[in-house]
Write an enzyme that holds these catalytic residues in place. Structure first.
Site, short mmCIF file in Angstrom:
data_model
loop_
_atom_site.label_atom_id
_atom_site.label_comp_id
_atom_site.label_asym_id
_atom_site.label_seq_id
_atom_site.Cartn_x
_atom_site.Cartn_y
_atom_site.Cartn_z
N ASP A 172 -10.39 3.48 1.90
CA ASP A 172 -10.69 2.79 3.17
C ASP A 172 -11.45 3.70 4.15
O ASP A 172 -12.43 3.27 4.77
CB ASP A 172 -9.40 2.31 3.84
N LYS A 175 0.81 -1.23 0.00
CA LYS A 175 0.00 0.00 0.00
C LYS A 175 0.85 1.28 0.00
O LYS A 175 0.40 2.32 -0.48
CB LYS A 175 -0.97 0.01 1.18
#
Ligand code: NDP
Length: 279
Positions: free
Chosen positions: A103, A67
């Site tokens: 997210d 990520k």
């Protein structure tokens, strides 16, 4: 029209639930697209991102451990991805790669679809200071919560998280606390969020006694989604507290990514049915 290829890149990706949700959404909207698993090691990232830049792959979700590592391969970052310092969605358009992080928005969408909250009055205790915690903390701080206290095992990491939050909220105070004080810290909490990996299959909470200290109206929220009912949520339910499952965040971060990939409204009901079937 040529079929567009999307997917999830990570190491490993075999257990990812994203292909099911995205392929069901493509089918529902009759889009000529396919979502695949791309198991890629850190060494393989340069080649992989060349395939995105060349247009062979139109977009990817990014999962552990890449990520942060993908950022040098991108041309642009969304505001959220820049502040969080991590990317979970990459969109490729005419050779230009843009990184997003869905997210935090996914977490809020899920929370607000289940609960009506006046955030200016909500005291939040957030447990964790890793990637998921930062995304959730950034999203919650943006709602103007009354208080956001961070509890993490590694205090230095909690301090780094607070420093990142303060870039955007220079006048806000984000207290940090320790696990040993969790019971006391929870006495005034309206919302407790677990954003650690504690509670995942095979990783039990060493101590859940803090649940007994929460006020009766508190909501207990978990980002962990395997198992759906974590030890924390079970303890909260047993006490009659409201619970918020991690699969809601998973669903809504995927729906937001789908919209970035396709420019179309995600068929959330269809994605949710698929997710529920596979969880
Ligand atoms: P990170 O590795 O970035 O962070 C892990 C966090 O868990 C840190 O705060 C770490 O504390 C804490 N932790 C790990 N082991 C322990 C332990 N034994 N005792 C106390 N604290 C511990 O992981 P992520 O933030 O990426 O992921 C965390 C969880 O969130 C995972 O379960 C993941 O599946 C879930 N997740 C869910 C999403 C959803 O859509 N629902 C989206 C993204 C993630 P320390 O800093 O002290 O090491």
């Amino acid at each position: 029209m040529a079929e567009k290829i999307f997917g999830v890149v990570g190491d490993p990706v075999a257990h990812s639930l994203s292909p099911g949700m995205h392929n069901a959404a493509f089918a529902e909207l009759k889009l000529e697209a396919e979502y695949r698993r791309f198991p890629v090691t850190a060494e393989g990232l340069p080649d992989f991102f060349r395939r995105l830049r060349d247009g062979e792959i139109s977009g990817v979700n990014v999962t552990v451990p890449h990520k942060q590592a993908v950022i040098p391969f991108l041309d642009e970052l969304s505001e959220e991805a820049r502040v969080i310092g991590a990317v979970n969605t990459v969109v490729a358009e005419n050779g230009k790669l843009t990184g997003h992080n869905t997210d935090g928005a996914g977490y809020l969408k899920s929370l607000f679809s289940e609960f009506t909250l006046n955030m200016g009055e909500v005291y939040v205790v957030l447990i964790g200071a890793g990637g998921a915690a930062l995304a959730v903390a950034h999203a919650l701080a943006g709602t103007g919560v009354a208080s956001l206290e961070i509890v993490n095992r590694d205090k230095g990491r909690a301090g780094n998280l607070v420093a990142r939050l303060q870039v955007e909220h220079p006048n806000a105070h984000f207290p940090t606390g320790s696990f040993a004080d969790l019971g006391r810290i929870c006495e005034d909490a309206d919302l407790v969020v677990n954003a650690t990996s504690l509670g995942m299959e095979g990783k039990d909470w060493p101590d859940l006694s803090f649940v007994a200290e929460l006020p009766g109206h508190a909501i207990v929220s978990d980002v962990v989604y395997v198992p759906k009912e974590t030890g924390l949520l079970k303890a909260a339910s047993n006490r009659g507290l409201k619970v918020h499952y991690g699969c809601g965040m998973l669903l809504h971060q995927a729906a937001r990514a789908f919209e970035l990939f396709t420019g179309k409204k995600a068929p959330v009901d269809v994605m949710e049915k698929t997710l529920t079937r596979t969880l």
